[in-house]
Design a protein around this motif. Sequence first.
Motif, mmCIF file in Angstrom:
data_model
loop_
_atom_site.group_PDB
_atom_site.id
_atom_site.type_symbol
_atom_site.label_atom_id
_atom_site.label_comp_id
_atom_site.label_asym_id
_atom_site.label_seq_id
_atom_site.Cartn_x
_atom_site.Cartn_y
_atom_site.Cartn_z
ATOM 1 N N GLU A 183 48.338 27.142 46.634
ATOM 2 C CA GLU A 183 49.127 26.117 45.961
ATOM 3 C C GLU A 183 49.165 26.322 44.454
ATOM 4 O OE1 GLU A 183 47.119 22.593 47.350
ATOM 5 O OE2 GLU A 183 48.585 22.358 48.967
ATOM 6 N N ARG A 184 50.134 25.620 43.841
ATOM 7 C CA ARG A 184 50.317 25.618 42.388
ATOM 8 C C ARG A 184 50.384 27.059 41.869
ATOM 9 N NH1 ARG A 184 45.984 22.283 42.933
ATOM 10 N NH2 ARG A 184 44.728 23.336 41.359
ATOM 11 N N LEU A 185 51.317 27.808 42.438
ATOM 12 C CA LEU A 185 51.461 29.210 42.054
ATOM 13 C C LEU A 185 52.031 29.326 40.644
ATOM 14 C CD1 LEU A 185 52.872 30.806 45.337
ATOM 15 C CD2 LEU A 185 50.516 30.182 44.741
ATOM 16 N N GLN A 186 51.648 30.384 39.966
ATOM 17 C CA GLN A 186 52.160 30.665 38.636
ATOM 18 C C GLN A 186 52.223 32.173 38.446
ATOM 19 O OE1 GLN A 186 48.682 28.764 36.581
ATOM 20 N NE2 GLN A 186 48.583 30.677 35.430
ATOM 21 N N PRO A 187 53.038 32.664 37.505
ATOM 22 C CA PRO A 187 53.106 34.110 37.271
ATOM 23 C C PRO A 187 51.745 34.670 36.895
ATOM 24 C CG PRO A 187 54.928 32.982 36.185
ATOM 25 C CD PRO A 187 53.996 31.913 36.657
ATOM 26 N N ALA A 188 51.436 35.851 37.403
ATOM 27 C CA ALA A 188 50.117 36.438 37.168
ATOM 28 C C ALA A 188 49.859 36.681 35.691
ATOM 29 C CB ALA A 188 49.995 37.756 37.943
ATOM 30 N N GLU A 189 50.919 36.993 34.936
ATOM 31 C CA GLU A 189 50.702 37.313 33.513
ATOM 32 C C GLU A 189 50.274 36.103 32.699
ATOM 33 O OE1 GLU A 189 55.232 37.046 34.216
ATOM 34 O OE2 GLU A 189 53.475 37.909 35.205
ATOM 35 N N THR A 190 50.444 34.909 33.242
ATOM 36 C CA THR A 190 50.031 33.705 32.504
ATOM 37 C C THR A 190 48.582 33.325 32.784
ATOM 38 O OG1 THR A 190 50.723 32.177 34.252
ATOM 39 C CG2 THR A 190 52.393 32.835 32.638
ATOM 40 N N ALA A 191 47.962 33.992 33.748
ATOM 41 C CA ALA A 191 46.596 33.623 34.144
ATOM 42 C C ALA A 191 45.583 34.292 33.231
ATOM 43 C CB ALA A 191 46.337 34.022 35.586
ATOM 44 N N VAL A 192 44.460 33.624 33.045
ATOM 45 C CA VAL A 192 43.352 34.153 32.253
ATOM 46 C C VAL A 192 42.203 34.458 33.194
ATOM 47 C CG1 VAL A 192 41.700 33.691 30.414
ATOM 48 C CG2 VAL A 192 44.047 32.844 30.220
ATOM 49 N N HIS A 193 41.716 35.701 33.155
ATOM 50 C CA HIS A 193 40.602 36.101 34.018
ATOM 51 C C HIS A 193 39.332 36.192 33.204
ATOM 52 C CE1 HIS A 193 38.097 38.070 36.898
ATOM 53 N NE2 HIS A 193 38.132 39.247 36.282
ATOM 54 N N GLN A 194 38.328 35.414 33.581
ATOM 55 C CA GLN A 194 37.033 35.447 32.926
ATOM 56 C C GLN A 194 36.224 36.610 33.479
ATOM 57 O OE1 GLN A 194 35.793 33.411 30.418
ATOM 58 N NE2 GLN A 194 34.107 34.879 30.382
ATOM 59 N N LEU A 195 35.920 37.595 32.655
ATOM 60 C CA LEU A 195 35.195 38.770 33.123
ATOM 61 C C LEU A 195 33.754 38.390 33.450
ATOM 62 C CD1 LEU A 195 36.448 41.473 30.594
ATOM 63 C CD2 LEU A 195 37.123 41.181 32.970
ATOM 64 N N PRO A 196 33.295 38.620 34.686
ATOM 65 C CA PRO A 196 31.915 38.290 35.053
ATOM 66 C C PRO A 196 30.947 39.334 34.519
ATOM 67 C CG PRO A 196 33.051 39.238 36.915
ATOM 68 C CD PRO A 196 34.074 39.125 35.822
ATOM 69 N N LEU A 197 29.691 38.936 34.354
ATOM 70 C CA LEU A 197 28.656 39.849 33.864
ATOM 71 C C LEU A 197 27.731 40.223 35.012
ATOM 72 C CD1 LEU A 197 27.740 38.040 30.509
ATOM 73 C CD2 LEU A 197 29.258 39.993 30.823
ATOM 74 N N GLY A 198 27.371 41.503 35.060
ATOM 75 C CA GLY A 198 26.396 41.940 36.051
ATOM 76 C C GLY A 198 26.909 41.936 37.464
ATOM 77 N N THR A 199 28.190 42.155 37.686
ATOM 78 C CA THR A 199 28.745 42.183 39.030
ATOM 79 C C THR A 199 29.549 43.454 39.221
ATOM 80 O OG1 THR A 199 30.872 41.157 38.575
ATOM 81 C CG2 THR A 199 28.992 39.680 38.870
ATOM 82 N N ASN A 200 30.001 43.662 40.455
ATOM 83 C CA ASN A 200 30.840 44.815 40.765
ATOM 84 C C ASN A 200 32.305 44.402 40.856
ATOM 85 O OD1 ASN A 200 28.666 46.651 40.981
ATOM 86 N ND2 ASN A 200 28.215 45.894 43.042
ATOM 87 N N ASP A 201 32.700 43.426 40.024
ATOM 88 C CA ASP A 201 34.044 42.886 40.114
ATOM 89 C C ASP A 201 35.108 43.953 39.863
ATOM 90 O OD1 ASP A 201 35.738 40.410 40.335
ATOM 91 O OD2 ASP A 201 36.368 41.107 38.352
ATOM 92 N N ASP A 202 34.880 44.825 38.873
ATOM 93 C CA ASP A 202 35.874 45.868 38.580
ATOM 94 C C ASP A 202 36.048 46.796 39.773
ATOM 95 O OD1 ASP A 202 36.383 44.900 36.084
ATOM 96 O OD2 ASP A 202 35.005 46.268 35.047
ATOM 97 N N ARG A 203 34.955 47.168 40.409
ATOM 98 C CA ARG A 203 35.054 48.044 41.579
ATOM 99 C C ARG A 203 35.789 47.342 42.712
ATOM 100 N NH1 ARG A 203 29.075 50.935 42.175
ATOM 101 N NH2 ARG A 203 29.129 52.061 40.161
ATOM 102 N N ALA A 204 35.502 46.063 42.894
ATOM 103 C CA ALA A 204 36.176 45.315 43.958
ATOM 104 C C ALA A 204 37.679 45.256 43.709
ATOM 105 C CB ALA A 204 35.599 43.901 44.050
ATOM 106 N N ARG A 205 38.071 45.077 42.463
ATOM 107 C CA ARG A 205 39.496 45.009 42.145
ATOM 108 C C ARG A 205 40.156 46.381 42.276
ATOM 109 N NH1 ARG A 205 41.125 40.145 39.812
ATOM 110 N NH2 ARG A 205 39.381 38.700 39.541
ATOM 111 N N ASP A 206 39.436 47.451 41.920
ATOM 112 C CA ASP A 206 39.979 48.791 42.111
ATOM 113 C C ASP A 206 40.182 49.080 43.594
ATOM 114 O OD1 ASP A 206 39.984 49.238 39.397
ATOM 115 O OD2 ASP A 206 38.094 50.351 39.373
ATOM 116 N N LEU A 207 39.200 48.680 44.422
ATOM 117 C CA LEU A 207 39.326 48.864 45.864
ATOM 118 C C LEU A 207 40.499 48.059 46.405
ATOM 119 C CD1 LEU A 207 38.358 49.843 48.623
ATOM 120 C CD2 LEU A 207 36.717 47.954 48.651
ATOM 121 N N GLU A 208 40.635 46.851 45.916
ATOM 122 C CA GLU A 208 41.729 45.994 46.358
ATOM 123 C C GLU A 208 43.077 46.635 46.038
ATOM 124 O OE1 GLU A 208 41.643 41.362 46.307
ATOM 125 O OE2 GLU A 208 42.358 42.035 44.354
#
Length: 241
Positions: free
Chosen positions: A191-216
């Motif tokens: 719900e409440r969809l919006q263009p991806a370019e308007t979203a702000v992503h908070q970079l997490p610390l100490g996680t494998n978030d970048d790898r997960a997004r690359d895999l995705e």
Amino acid sequence: MAAALTPPGSATIVANTPYDIAAFLRPQPAAALPGIGPAAARTLGRLGIHTVGEIADTSLTTLQRILGVAAGRQAHDRALGIDDRPIVPAAAPRSLSLSHRFDHDELDPDQHHRAVLGLTEHIGAALRDDRQVAQGLTLTVTYVDRSQTTRTRSLAEATAHTPALAATARELLTTLGLQRARVRSLSLRAERLQPAETAVHQLPLGTNDDRARDLEAALDRARARYRPGIVGSAAAYRHAS
């Protein structure tokens, strides 16, 4: 309205003449008219107004007493085929829904979780394809007696990232406590969809978030090259042999 009544792969053509417009509109149920929600439809029904044609035949003054001045005018105009809203051909949807219907009344919580995970994977991929992000999720459970339970939750941040969507969807499912429930289907709505370019992503610390997004991203490329559903989480496909 014609699009809502038309199955995929088919077309409904309403000619632009008063007769054809009336022939299409009048038999439709009152709730099919844009602007007539479930509560308004029930109110009209109690007064013997069940179809769009009956709305059109009701005087404007009466409709305004029932629905209010603005809503009554809107319902009266639209029942007569008058709608001055602009058409926006490429308007982005405000929500995205998918459903999973079980082959039988499903009691197994593991199957419920797998189905929800599968829905989040498909929704996440669709959002990324459309370059959109969701700000909330709604999970609807339909039981064997056709009753339903719905839960809604806002996301910590607007996202199309499948793990984030899946975590919230699992929380929604867990709050329902379906251990002994006979579930017929599960529906998940972003719900409440919006263009991806308007979203702000908070970079997490100490996680494998970048790898997960690359895999995705790699999985998205595989789906685009071959077909949807060709790859996905093992947990979502564990039932396959």
